[in-house]
Design a protein around this motif. Structure first.
Motif, PDB file in Angstrom:
ATOM      1  N   ASP A  98       0.429  -1.285   0.104  1.00 53.02           N
ATOM      2  CA  ASP A  98      -0.068   0.148   0.131  1.00 53.02           C
ATOM      3  C   ASP A  98       1.071   1.526   0.318  1.00 53.02           C
ATOM      4  OD1 ASP A  98       1.106   0.844   2.241  1.00 53.02           O
ATOM      5  OD2 ASP A  98      -1.309   0.264   3.857  1.00 53.02           O
ATOM      6  N   GLU A 123      -4.025   2.755   1.168  1.00 55.66           N
ATOM      7  CA  GLU A 123      -3.339   2.659   1.842  1.00 55.66           C
ATOM      8  C   GLU A 123      -5.021   1.640   2.313  1.00 55.66           C
ATOM      9  OE1 GLU A 123      -3.223   3.201   7.010  1.00 55.66           O
ATOM     10  OE2 GLU A 123      -2.885   5.052   5.807  1.00 55.66           O
ATOM     11  N   LEU A 177      -5.459 -11.797   0.106  1.00 56.07           N
ATOM     12  CA  LEU A 177      -4.893 -11.313   1.215  1.00 56.07           C
ATOM     13  C   LEU A 177      -4.591 -12.728   2.296  1.00 56.07           C
ATOM     14  CD1 LEU A 177      -7.439  -8.667   2.086  1.00 56.07           C
ATOM     15  CD2 LEU A 177      -5.141  -8.546   1.159  1.00 56.07           C
ATOM     16  N   TYR A 200       3.676  -1.502   3.475  1.00 52.49           N
ATOM     17  CA  TYR A 200       3.031  -2.230   4.329  1.00 52.49           C
ATOM     18  C   TYR A 200       2.744  -3.488   2.718  1.00 52.49           C
ATOM     19  CZ  TYR A 200       2.950   0.838   8.059  1.00 52.49           C
ATOM     20  OH  TYR A 200       3.028   1.187   9.409  1.00 52.49           O
ATOM     21  N   GLU A 201       3.112  -4.263   3.582  1.00 50.30           N
ATOM     22  CA  GLU A 201       2.739  -5.618   2.443  1.00 50.30           C
ATOM     23  C   GLU A 201       0.916  -5.820   2.452  1.00 50.30           C
ATOM     24  OE1 GLU A 201       3.847 -10.279   0.997  1.00 50.30           O
ATOM     25  OE2 GLU A 201       5.115  -9.139   2.547  1.00 50.30           O
ATOM     26  N   VAL A 202       0.429  -5.723   1.206  1.00 51.98           N
ATOM     27  CA  VAL A 202      -0.509  -6.097   1.671  1.00 51.98           C
ATOM     28  C   VAL A 202      -1.425  -8.022   1.072  1.00 51.98           C
ATOM     29  CG1 VAL A 202      -3.714  -5.527   0.241  1.00 51.98           C
ATOM     30  CG2 VAL A 202      -1.507  -3.437   1.279  1.00 51.98           C
ATOM     31  N   PRO A 240      -5.888  -0.492   4.879  1.00 52.59           N
ATOM     32  CA  PRO A 240      -6.329  -1.400   6.338  1.00 52.59           C
ATOM     33  C   PRO A 240      -6.022  -2.552   6.271  1.00 52.59           C
ATOM     34  CG  PRO A 240      -8.366  -0.624   6.288  1.00 52.59           C
ATOM     35  CD  PRO A 240      -7.342  -0.525   4.883  1.00 52.59           C
ATOM     36  N   LYS A 241      -5.238  -2.663   7.814  1.00 48.31           N
ATOM     37  CA  LYS A 241      -5.042  -4.220   8.472  1.00 48.31           C
ATOM     38  C   LYS A 241      -5.603  -4.933   8.810  1.00 48.31           C
ATOM     39  CE  LYS A 241       0.060  -3.443   8.678  1.00 48.31           C
ATOM     40  NZ  LYS A 241       1.000  -4.256   9.766  1.00 48.31           N
ATOM     41  N   GLU A 242      -6.103  -6.777   8.739  1.00 46.92           N
ATOM     42  CA  GLU A 242      -7.289  -7.374   9.381  1.00 46.92           C
ATOM     43  C   GLU A 242      -7.362  -6.992  10.915  1.00 46.92           C
ATOM     44  OE1 GLU A 242     -10.508  -9.020   9.571  1.00 46.92           O
ATOM     45  OE2 GLU A 242      -9.232  -8.353   8.231  1.00 46.92           O
ATOM     46  N   GLU A 243      -6.787  -6.792  11.739  1.00 47.08           N
ATOM     47  CA  GLU A 243      -6.529  -6.452  12.965  1.00 47.08           C
ATOM     48  C   GLU A 243      -6.719  -4.939  13.510  1.00 47.08           C
ATOM     49  OE1 GLU A 243      -2.513  -6.831  12.113  1.00 47.08           O
ATOM     50  OE2 GLU A 243      -3.824  -8.594  11.535  1.00 47.08           O
ATOM     51  N   GLU A 244      -6.352  -3.783  12.601  1.00 50.84           N
ATOM     52  CA  GLU A 244      -6.615  -2.714  12.253  1.00 50.84           C
ATOM     53  C   GLU A 244      -8.272  -2.199  12.536  1.00 50.84           C
ATOM     54  OE1 GLU A 244      -4.528  -0.628  10.088  1.00 50.84           O
ATOM     55  OE2 GLU A 244      -2.733  -0.878  11.316  1.00 50.84           O
ATOM     56  N   LYS A 272      -4.387 -13.639   5.376  1.00 50.98           N
ATOM     57  CA  LYS A 272      -4.708 -14.030   7.233  1.00 50.98           C
ATOM     58  C   LYS A 272      -4.038 -14.653   8.018  1.00 50.98           C
ATOM     59  CE  LYS A 272      -9.379 -13.298   8.363  1.00 50.98           C
ATOM     60  NZ  LYS A 272     -10.033 -13.149   8.197  1.00 50.98           N
TER      61      LYS A 272
END
Length: 93
Positions: free
Chosen positions: A13, A70, A41, A17-19, A72-76, A43
């Motif tokens: 992104d 951007e 993605l 960050y690696e998406v 967002p990461k799954e955790e975010e 996970k």
């Protein structure tokens, strides 16, 4: 770049960050232009999701596919949703 070289490329992104990786490409058969790319993605070891990105969101293609947005990461996303749904009750004494 040939399409077979594009499939499997690592996608970053705008914050580097690696998406995920390019899994598939959808294009307009009349014009031959790429419309969307489908990302896989990662996970965890046993779980994968897919995300479809408009080709307009691609900034550059080279050693990596770099997006101009951007992701967002799954955790975010989970933390953000949890924060939105958390309520605090105050008891009067």
């Amino acid at each position: 770049m040939k399409i077979k070289e594009f499939i499997g490329s690592v996608v970053l992104d705008k914050n580097a960050y690696e998406v995920g990786k390019v899994d598939n490409v959808d294009f307009d058969p009349a014009t031959g232009k790429i419309e969307t790319i489908v990302l896989t993605l990662q996970k965890n070891i046993f779980s994968r999701d897919e995300l479809e990105i408009s080709f307009d969101d691609v900034a550059t293609i080279g050693a990596y596919v770099i997006l101009n947005k951007e992701i967002p990461k799954e955790e975010e996303v989970v933390e953000e949703e949890t924060a939105k749904s958390t309520t605090v009750e105050i008891e009067d004494e």
